[in-house]
Write a protein that holds these residues in place. Structure first.
Motif, PDB file in Angstrom:
ATOM      1  N   GLU A  34      -2.321  -1.888   4.507  1.00 24.30           N
ATOM      2  CA  GLU A  34      -2.194  -2.313   3.116  1.00 24.30           C
ATOM      3  C   GLU A  34      -1.339  -1.324   2.322  1.00 24.30           C
ATOM      4  OE1 GLU A  34      -5.189  -4.016  -0.350  1.00 24.30           O
ATOM      5  OE2 GLU A  34      -5.967  -2.549   1.076  1.00 24.30           O
ATOM      6  N   LYS A 181       8.937  -0.423  -0.047  1.00 23.30           N
ATOM      7  CA  LYS A 181       8.148  -1.559   0.416  1.00 23.30           C
ATOM      8  C   LYS A 181       8.632  -2.039   1.777  1.00 23.30           C
ATOM      9  CE  LYS A 181       5.019  -4.765   0.032  1.00 23.30           C
ATOM     10  NZ  LYS A 181       3.587  -4.422   0.148  1.00 23.30           N
ATOM     11  N   ARG A 185       6.456  -1.998   5.298  1.00 21.84           N
ATOM     12  CA  ARG A 185       6.280  -3.229   6.077  1.00 21.84           C
ATOM     13  C   ARG A 185       6.742  -3.022   7.517  1.00 21.84           C
ATOM     14  NH1 ARG A 185       9.284  -6.197   3.182  1.00 21.84           N
ATOM     15  NH2 ARG A 185       7.697  -6.797   1.674  1.00 21.84           N
ATOM     16  N   ASP A 206       0.063  -4.401  -2.613  1.00 20.60           N
ATOM     17  CA  ASP A 206      -0.750  -5.545  -2.202  1.00 20.60           C
ATOM     18  C   ASP A 206      -1.963  -5.657  -3.122  1.00 20.60           C
ATOM     19  OD1 ASP A 206       0.877  -6.179   0.056  1.00 20.60           O
ATOM     20  OD2 ASP A 206      -0.063  -4.529   1.150  1.00 20.60           O
ATOM     21  N   ARG A 207      -2.595  -4.507  -3.394  1.00 19.11           N
ATOM     22  CA  ARG A 207      -3.685  -4.442  -4.361  1.00 19.11           C
ATOM     23  C   ARG A 207      -3.555  -3.160  -5.172  1.00 19.11           C
ATOM     24  NH1 ARG A 207      -9.401  -4.417  -2.457  1.00 19.11           N
ATOM     25  NH2 ARG A 207      -8.552  -3.075  -0.809  1.00 19.11           N
ATOM     26  N   THR A 221      -5.219  -7.861  -6.988  1.00 19.59           N
ATOM     27  CA  THR A 221      -3.806  -7.986  -6.694  1.00 19.59           C
ATOM     28  C   THR A 221      -3.018  -7.799  -7.988  1.00 19.59           C
ATOM     29  OG1 THR A 221      -3.720 -10.371  -7.131  1.00 19.59           O
ATOM     30  CG2 THR A 221      -4.347  -9.675  -4.887  1.00 19.59           C
TER      31      THR A 221
END
Length: 353
Positions: A34, A181, A185, A206-207, A221
């Motif tokens: 995450e 980001k 990923r 994501d959160r 989120t």
């Protein structure tokens, strides 16, 4: 949360510095893989939580688990995490490749293997062609990517980032947000990102956990926090809000309580029609040109000052000027009812488990 073992689990985490409680009984789970952000103003406790996870501080009480293992008492070097700081902390006398390979060298990895792994790490941040340069020969964004490569080359399970983009100018910071980001990923590593910049948190995460006075005010989120802030603090800190107190709510909405309406949900014009539309006359205080948009500040006759954000597009007929009489409109569906901080904190704690 899923049934998968969380990357980080904080239980009853508290940190006191003398009479000051910097972190107040925080419960939190962060999923593996995450991109998680801790957002809040200075002194809210977010950086202290990061330092507790890293092992740079010891908690007064509570536990820290890393993939199910209790690491509360372990030293920083004995935790499978790594940290990227705002100042990069690169060695100026070493080449980029040597900087990235340094952590492997400390771990006793042979020169051939550590250089190969360092080159792969540089390739992951698209800097393999800079391997022979010194840090002083790189731009701020390139130095930040070298710091990321150095932190990830040792393959930590969790990467902690302490406001790593804060020293960059606006244009470069926006570019690095996208790259950061993408890197996260590609690597699949859990990123825990500390920032006071709400736009940065919304862009990357994501959160997000919004911290206030050592506690999590709200957890969710980016869309949940922005569209459904649960308290006045979150509504005001995450984005811009027009806050309506109890008296203003009675006057403008026909009901009491604390409410919020985002500036982009409001319009300035001749007044809309419809059963769910609120119209309020007022006087323009200021018109602010933002390039992509126009911010219009209006003093409503009802006694509240609101900010309206309109797109700067071909549909705009004219700019409203200071002193113009206007009608501000918004739909009831865009009105957010705000809870008390206590109820939001309880909800955040429930959502983390």
């Amino acid at each position: 949360m899923t049934d998968q073992q969380p990357a980080i689990r904080l239980t009853g985490l508290t940190k006191e510095f003398g009479a000051v409680t910097a972190v107040d009984n925080v419960d939190l789970e962060i999923a593996a893989g995450e991109f998680f952000s801790m957002l809040g103003p200075s002194g809210s406790g977010k950086t202290t939580v990061l330092r507790l996870i890293a092992g740079f501080e010891q908690p007064t009480s509570g536990t820290i688990e890393l993939f199910g293992q209790d690491v509360t008492k372990r030293a920083p070097f004995d935790r499978d995490v790594n940290t990227v700081f705002q100042d990069y902390a690169l060695f100026p006398h070493m080449s980029v490749l040597e900087n990235v390979a340094y952590g492997l060298r400390v771990r006793g990895i042979g020169r051939k293997e550590r250089n190969e792994r360092a080159r792969r790490a540089l390739a992951s941040v698209r800097l393999e062609q800079m391997a022979a340069r010194k840090p002083s020969q790189l731009s701020g964004g390139q130095r930040q990517r070298v710091a990321l490569a150095r932190a990830t080359v040792v393959q930590p399970k969790v990467l902690l980032l302490d406001e790593p983009l804060g020293a960059l100018d606006l244009k470069l910071r926006e570019q690095m947000q996208v790259e950061l980001k993408e890197i996260q990923r590609d690597l699949g590593i859990t990123f825990i990102f500390v920032t006071h910049d709400q736009e940065e948190a919304l862009t990357l995460s994501d959160r997000i956990a919004v911290f206030n006075d050592g506690r999590i005010e709200q957890l969710g989120t980016p869309a949940e926090l922005y569209e459904h802030p649960g308290s006045r603090f979150v509504a005001d800190f995450v984005g811009t809000s027009n806050l309506l107190d109890d008296a203003a709510s009675h006057e403008l909405l026909g009901r009491g309580g604390l409410h919020s309406v985002r500036p982009e949900k409001m319009t300035v014009g001749g007044g809309e029609t419809g059963a769910d539309v609120h119209n309020a006359p007022g006087t323009v205080v200021e018109t602010i040109y933002l390039g992509s948009g126009i911010r219009i500040v209006v003093d409503l006759d009802a006694g509240s000052r609101v900010s309206v954000l309109e797109q700067n597009d071909r549909h705009r007929v004219h700019d409203d000027e200071r002193g113009d009489r206007v009608v501000v409109s918004w739909h009831d569906a865009d009105v957010i009812s705000l809870a008390t901080s206590e109820s939001v904190t309880d909800a955040a704690a429930a959502a983390s488990v």
